[in-house]
Design a protein around this motif. Structure first.
Motif, PDB file in Angstrom:
ATOM      1  N   ALA A 117     -25.373  27.481 114.674  1.00  9.70           N
ATOM      2  CA  ALA A 117     -24.324  26.486 114.406  1.00  9.70           C
ATOM      3  C   ALA A 117     -23.355  26.433 115.581  1.00  9.70           C
ATOM      4  O   ALA A 117     -23.067  27.447 116.218  1.00  9.70           O
ATOM      5  CB  ALA A 117     -23.576  26.839 113.127  1.00  9.70           C
ATOM      6  N   SER A 118     -22.853  25.244 115.849  1.00  7.20           N
ATOM      7  CA  SER A 118     -21.912  25.081 116.959  1.00  7.20           C
ATOM      8  C   SER A 118     -20.521  25.570 116.555  1.00  7.20           C
ATOM      9  O   SER A 118     -20.217  25.707 115.366  1.00  7.20           O
ATOM     10  CB  SER A 118     -21.825  23.611 117.369  1.00  7.20           C
ATOM     11  N   VAL A 119     -19.695  25.814 117.546  1.00  9.16           N
ATOM     12  CA  VAL A 119     -18.321  26.213 117.281  1.00  9.16           C
ATOM     13  C   VAL A 119     -17.602  25.115 116.507  1.00  9.16           C
ATOM     14  O   VAL A 119     -16.727  25.395 115.679  1.00  9.16           O
ATOM     15  CB  VAL A 119     -17.572  26.598 118.585  1.00  9.16           C
ATOM     16  N   ASP A 120     -17.981  23.854 116.730  1.00 10.36           N
ATOM     17  CA  ASP A 120     -17.381  22.753 115.985  1.00 10.36           C
ATOM     18  C   ASP A 120     -17.727  22.831 114.495  1.00 10.36           C
ATOM     19  O   ASP A 120     -16.889  22.511 113.650  1.00 10.36           O
ATOM     20  CB  ASP A 120     -17.833  21.408 116.558  1.00 10.36           C
ATOM     21  N   ASP A 121     -18.946  23.252 114.172  1.00 12.96           N
ATOM     22  CA  ASP A 121     -19.332  23.427 112.768  1.00 12.96           C
ATOM     23  C   ASP A 121     -18.487  24.519 112.106  1.00 12.96           C
ATOM     24  O   ASP A 121     -18.040  24.372 110.967  1.00 12.96           O
ATOM     25  CB  ASP A 121     -20.814  23.796 112.649  1.00 12.96           C
ATOM     26  N   VAL A 122     -18.269  25.601 112.832  1.00 14.60           N
ATOM     27  CA  VAL A 122     -17.454  26.703 112.314  1.00 14.60           C
ATOM     28  C   VAL A 122     -16.010  26.243 112.149  1.00 14.60           C
ATOM     29  O   VAL A 122     -15.372  26.495 111.120  1.00 14.60           O
ATOM     30  CB  VAL A 122     -17.540  27.941 113.236  1.00 14.60           C
ATOM     31  N   LEU A 123     -15.493  25.554 113.144  1.00 14.50           N
ATOM     32  CA  LEU A 123     -14.118  25.041 113.072  1.00 14.50           C
ATOM     33  C   LEU A 123     -13.930  24.076 111.915  1.00 14.50           C
ATOM     34  O   LEU A 123     -12.876  24.064 111.275  1.00 14.50           O
ATOM     35  CB  LEU A 123     -13.740  24.346 114.381  1.00 14.50           C
ATOM     36  N   ALA A 124     -14.937  23.252 111.651  1.00 16.01           N
ATOM     37  CA  ALA A 124     -14.840  22.294 110.547  1.00 16.01           C
ATOM     38  C   ALA A 124     -14.610  23.007 109.215  1.00 16.01           C
ATOM     39  O   ALA A 124     -13.869  22.522 108.365  1.00 16.01           O
ATOM     40  CB  ALA A 124     -16.105  21.438 110.485  1.00 16.01           C
ATOM     41  N   ILE A 125     -15.212  24.165 109.052  1.00 14.62           N
ATOM     42  CA  ILE A 125     -15.019  24.943 107.814  1.00 14.62           C
ATOM     43  C   ILE A 125     -13.673  25.649 107.827  1.00 14.62           C
ATOM     44  O   ILE A 125     -12.903  25.584 106.864  1.00 14.62           O
ATOM     45  CB  ILE A 125     -16.166  25.958 107.631  1.00 14.62           C
ATOM     46  N   LEU A 126     -13.353  26.334 108.933  1.00 18.80           N
ATOM     47  CA  LEU A 126     -12.112  27.115 108.995  1.00 18.80           C
ATOM     48  C   LEU A 126     -10.859  26.245 108.962  1.00 18.80           C
ATOM     49  O   LEU A 126      -9.818  26.688 108.483  1.00 18.80           O
ATOM     50  CB  LEU A 126     -12.103  27.984 110.257  1.00 18.80           C
ATOM     51  N   ASP A 129      -8.640  21.676 105.067  1.00 20.55           N
ATOM     52  CA  ASP A 129      -7.566  21.964 104.108  1.00 20.55           C
ATOM     53  C   ASP A 129      -8.099  22.331 102.727  1.00 20.55           C
ATOM     54  O   ASP A 129      -7.552  23.201 102.056  1.00 20.55           O
ATOM     55  CB  ASP A 129      -6.623  20.764 103.986  1.00 20.55           C
ATOM     56  N   GLU A 130      -9.152  21.655 102.311  1.00 21.35           N
ATOM     57  CA  GLU A 130      -9.667  21.893 100.963  1.00 21.35           C
ATOM     58  C   GLU A 130     -10.386  23.227 100.829  1.00 21.35           C
ATOM     59  O   GLU A 130     -10.586  23.723  99.730  1.00 21.35           O
ATOM     60  CB  GLU A 130     -10.572  20.747 100.501  1.00 21.35           C
ATOM     61  N   CYS A 131     -10.804  23.818 101.940  1.00 20.20           N
ATOM     62  CA  CYS A 131     -11.550  25.083 101.883  1.00 20.20           C
ATOM     63  C   CYS A 131     -10.634  26.297 101.836  1.00 20.20           C
ATOM     64  O   CYS A 131     -10.825  27.201 101.036  1.00 20.20           O
ATOM     65  CB  CYS A 131     -12.484  25.209 103.088  1.00 20.20           C
TER      66      CYS A 131
END
Length: 163
Positions: A117-126, A129-131
């Protein structure tokens, strides 16, 4: 940059049948706020965090809602009063829940990424707001192979900019 470049490979996990009290003691001795939870085949089945324990030992039913309606108001207003819990209640909650397996309080819907997974995929989760998560388990064939925290991503971005 991929998740495998950011992740910590030595991940401490707990088993889904571990006692709540044992996991709470393990968590108290660590510098992080949660554990991935695995089954007998070492597959990820959930996560347990400090928030899960707070909800276990501070139930929502301690708030009493009182409807108040005074003329000339046509509608009543609800006021919440928090009936603070004391040490005795906490000890009783601990005694009541001590023998429960951690699978009873863990979060089952875990957002994960694969090693590629890309760093962008990880950032999208971290950053969602809803997560509201602080760590993302990295899994391969449902087995935890690493974990990426917010701090890991920030450190990698800092290092990349400084390079």
């Amino acid at each position: 940059m991929q998740a495998r470049d950011l992740m910590t490979e030595a991940v401490e996990t707990v088993h889904e049948d571990d006692d709540v009290s044992d996991v709470l003691q393990q968590l108290a001795r660590r510098d992080f706020t949660g554990f991935p939870v695995v089954d007998d085949d070492n597959r990820l089945v959930g996560v347990v965090t400090q928030r899960d324990f707070v909800e276990l030992f501070q139930p929502k039913d301690h708030t009493v809602w009182i409807p108040i309606g005074l003329p000339p108001f046509l509608e009543t207003l609800d006021y919440g009063i928090d009936l603070s819990w004391n040490e005795l209640e906490t000890e009783l909650d601990l005694a009541k829940n001590a023998g429960k397996p951690v699978k009873k309080i863990m979060t089952r819907d875990v957002l994960t990424v694969g090693p590629d997974a890309s760093v962008d995929d990880v950032l999208a989760i971290l950053a969602a707001d809803e997560c509201d998560v602080n760590r993302v388990p990295v899994v391969e064939d449902d087995v935890v192979v690493g974990i990426v925290t917010r701090q890991d991503v920030l450190r990698a971005l800092r290092d990349e900019r400084n390079a």
